[in-house]
Design an enzyme around this catalytic site. Structure first.
Site, mmCIF file in Angstrom:
data_model
loop_
_atom_site.group_PDB
_atom_site.id
_atom_site.type_symbol
_atom_site.label_atom_id
_atom_site.label_comp_id
_atom_site.label_asym_id
_atom_site.label_seq_id
_atom_site.Cartn_x
_atom_site.Cartn_y
_atom_site.Cartn_z
ATOM 1 N N ASN A 153 0.828 -1.151 -0.147
ATOM 2 C CA ASN A 153 0.168 0.192 0.082
ATOM 3 C C ASN A 153 0.755 1.317 0.159
ATOM 4 O O ASN A 153 0.366 2.285 -0.699
ATOM 5 C CB ASN A 153 -1.166 0.014 1.203
ATOM 6 N N ARG A 161 11.104 3.602 5.615
ATOM 7 C CA ARG A 161 10.895 3.638 7.090
ATOM 8 C C ARG A 161 11.818 2.596 7.761
ATOM 9 O O ARG A 161 12.226 2.487 9.018
ATOM 10 C CB ARG A 161 9.556 3.640 7.477
ATOM 11 N N ALA A 178 6.627 -6.435 -1.320
ATOM 12 C CA ALA A 178 5.121 -7.328 -1.686
ATOM 13 C C ALA A 178 5.227 -7.704 -3.118
ATOM 14 O O ALA A 178 5.681 -6.831 -4.035
ATOM 15 C CB ALA A 178 3.953 -6.356 -1.469
ATOM 16 N N SER A 231 -0.227 -7.246 7.299
ATOM 17 C CA SER A 231 -1.249 -7.687 8.119
ATOM 18 C C SER A 231 -1.013 -8.398 9.639
ATOM 19 O O SER A 231 -0.150 -8.849 9.714
ATOM 20 C CB SER A 231 -1.952 -8.669 7.262
ATOM 21 N N GLU A 252 4.926 -3.922 12.492
ATOM 22 C CA GLU A 252 3.877 -2.725 12.056
ATOM 23 C C GLU A 252 2.814 -3.344 11.131
ATOM 24 O O GLU A 252 2.780 -3.668 10.292
ATOM 25 C CB GLU A 252 4.375 -1.800 11.313
ATOM 26 N N LEU A 253 1.461 -3.510 12.008
ATOM 27 C CA LEU A 253 0.680 -4.503 11.452
ATOM 28 C C LEU A 253 -0.842 -3.850 11.238
ATOM 29 O O LEU A 253 -0.763 -2.357 11.017
ATOM 30 C CB LEU A 253 0.187 -5.654 12.615
ATOM 31 N N ARG A 280 -6.853 9.733 2.070
ATOM 32 C CA ARG A 280 -5.286 9.612 1.661
ATOM 33 C C ARG A 280 -4.906 8.188 1.087
ATOM 34 O O ARG A 280 -5.518 7.150 1.863
ATOM 35 C CB ARG A 280 -4.655 10.010 3.025
ATOM 36 N N CYS A 286 -2.834 1.826 6.699
ATOM 37 C CA CYS A 286 -3.221 1.176 8.074
ATOM 38 C C CYS A 286 -3.854 2.245 8.914
ATOM 39 O O CYS A 286 -4.354 1.874 9.864
ATOM 40 C CB CYS A 286 -1.856 0.638 8.547
ATOM 41 N N GLU A 382 -10.608 -4.201 8.676
ATOM 42 C CA GLU A 382 -10.047 -2.897 7.885
ATOM 43 C C GLU A 382 -10.270 -2.821 6.523
ATOM 44 O O GLU A 382 -10.284 -3.905 5.516
ATOM 45 C CB GLU A 382 -8.428 -3.598 7.816
#
Ligand code: NAD
Length: 477
Positions: A153, A161, A178, A231, A252-253, A280, A286, A382
């Protein structure tokens, strides 16, 4: 517009095909065309990347921080020069709008600048023991070879990061992007190569099948860190894999961000910021506002203004820079969003605007639902798409209870009179809370979740600590 993309693995300083010559298609979700065939990394390719990183680790850790810092700064400068190309690659393989792609390109490259500055400020500590018999020196050393796994995404920002703090700390890394978005990853790795990051320090692999080959890499004794964004379901699986060799994991989920609109909210500020929080990246974030809890005194006017704004959103390819909403990453993702809207309607929600998939391409309208039930499928899932789902409430305590009623705890938004909003923010079970704002991401802020949204923090001065570990050295007093 470019039509040539770097589509190769990067192992031990060389761009390569996969060991068995296999490839997978990278598809432009705006029109379904194949834009590149990307190599499949075999088990041998993945292990070669780990071995190369292991061989480079000691030298990279010993490289002066100032040199590491200047390489990261050079990557920032090069990405600044080429920012339009950077954005275009994301538009093509991810489908996002031009403004989202430029926003991400600018945000992503900031991590190189931020961690160029952090590389020369790695903290240590010194203290005298209480008995006065020794000096306690606390050194911070790079944790070692790090595996970085990123989602589709935000194909650039989620990678920088991790890449920037890991490289700043002195860790050699292997990036596994991904499958939907490997071209952005290959471009960024190429930028690191062009500015002179030494051979073996950065690797790029795209293994298939993913789970077993990632597990093999994690089982290699040289790999000491997993930094994962994706995820919660896959994160859980990877935490199990890390247990076998006690690999340190940062996670970071997923999220399910609530938005609480308090009775004292000023809709002139709330509506534009709520639109940013929702729309956005086309809602594929997330941190995206997922559940709107709106006080009944403001509900009608809030819905009217949101519907007016959402119904005028222009939808189409990000290559037309005026389109405000791009494609979802795939037809599969679009159909997931459509199915969630259908399920909400079957549970009694009303479509105020939108609610349609495109005939061609993976587009879905900017959509507004009212009468959504707390605990319904769309409210508990989500959404990851451009759907605003509104629940009306009467008591603030009920809104807080509903907001916290989830296994996730990444992001939350509160709109209202500032003192009251701050009091609500403190009661929310969330790693991050935005008060009267729709966007929070910033390289200088510690990004991360509580509960099943993750472990650890990225960005800020905290971000580099994930790639460092303390070493205690005892000296005589
Ligand atoms: P995903 O979990 O399906 O995939 C993430 C990455 O893990 C990809 O690189 C994928 O190839 C890889 N992967 C998939 N199965 C794996 C396995 N068994 N073993 C090892 N790796 C595996 O997530 P996604 O669909 O790419 O991204 C969307 C999710 O990411 C959402 O849940 C979103 O909330 C989350 N996300 C979180 C943050 C955050 O900072 N907390 C940021 C962006 C996205």
């Amino acid at each position: 517009m470019t039509n040539t993309f770097r589509a190769a693995l990067y192992i031990d300083g060389e761009w390569r095909e996969g060991g068995d010559g296999g490839t997978f298609a990278v598809v432009d979700p705006a029109d379904g065309s194949t834009i590149a065939d990307f190599p499949i990394a075999t088990s041998a390719d993945c292990l070669a990347a780990v071995e190369a990183a292991a061989a480079a680790q000691e030298g990279w850790a010993a490289t002066p921080p100032r040199v590491r810092s200047e390489l990261l700064r050079a990557a920032y400068d090069l990405l600044t020069e080429e920012v339009e190309l950077f954005a275009e690659i994301m538009v093509r393989e991810n489908g996002k709008s031009w403004s989202d792609a430029m926003g991400e390109a600018n945000y992503a490259k900031e991590f190189f600048r931020w961690f160029a500055e952090e590389a020369v400020r790695i903290p240590g500590d010194y203290r005298l023991s209480p008995a006065g018999d020794k000096r306690i020196v606390v050194d911070r050393q790079p944790i070692g070879v790090s595996l970085l796994i990123t989602p589709w995404n935000f194909p650039a920002a989620m990678a920088t990061r991790k890449l920037a703090p890991a490289l700043a700390a002195g860790c050699a890394v292997i990036l596994k992007p991904a499958r939907e978005t490997p071209l952005t990853a290959a471009y960024m790795v190429e930028v690191l190569e062009r500015v002179g990051v030494p051979r073996g320090v950065v690797g790029l692999v795209t293994p298939v099948p993913t789970g077993p080959l990632v597990a093999e890499m994690l089982a290699h004794p040289a790999v000491r860190k997993l930094s994962f964004t994706g995820s919660t379901e896959v994160g859980r699986e990877l935490l199990h894999a890390c247990a076998d060799t006690v690999v340190s994991a940062s996670m970071e989920l997923g999220g399910n961000a609530p938005v609480i609109v308090l009775p004292g909210a000023d809709l002139d500020t709330t509506v534009p910021e709520a639109l940013l929080a929702k729309m956005r990246n086309g809602g594929s974030a997330c941190t995206a506002a997922n559940r709107f809890y709106v006080h009944s005194s403001l509900h009608e006017e809030f819905v009217r203004r949101m519907a007016e704004a959402l119904s005028s959103v222009s939808v189409g390819s990000g290559l037309d820079r005026l389109n405000q909403l791009g494609a979802l990453v795939s037809v599969r993702e679009r159909d997931k969003v459509a199915a969630l809207v259908d399920s909400a309607v079957s549970e009694g929600a009303t479509v105020v605007t939108g609610g349609h998939s495109s005939e061609t391409g993976a587009f879905y309208d900017a959509t507004l639902l009212t009468g959504v039930r707390h605990g319904s499928e769309i409210n508990a899932t989500e959404i990851f798409g451009p759907v605003t789902a509104v629940v009306a409430y009467d008591e603030v305590d009920d809104a807080i209870r509903m907001a916290n009623d989830t296994e996730f705890g990444l992001m939350a938004y509160v709109f209202g009179e500032e003192r009251e909003a701050m009091a609500v923010a403190r009661r929310l079970e969330s790693g991050m809370v935005a008060v009267n704002r729709g966007v929070v991401s910033d390289p200088a802020a510690p990004f991360g979740g509580v509960k099943q949204s993750g472990l650890g923090r990225e960005g800020a001065s905290e971000g580099i600590l994930e790639f460092l570990e303390e070493k205690y050295i005892a000296l005589t007093a």
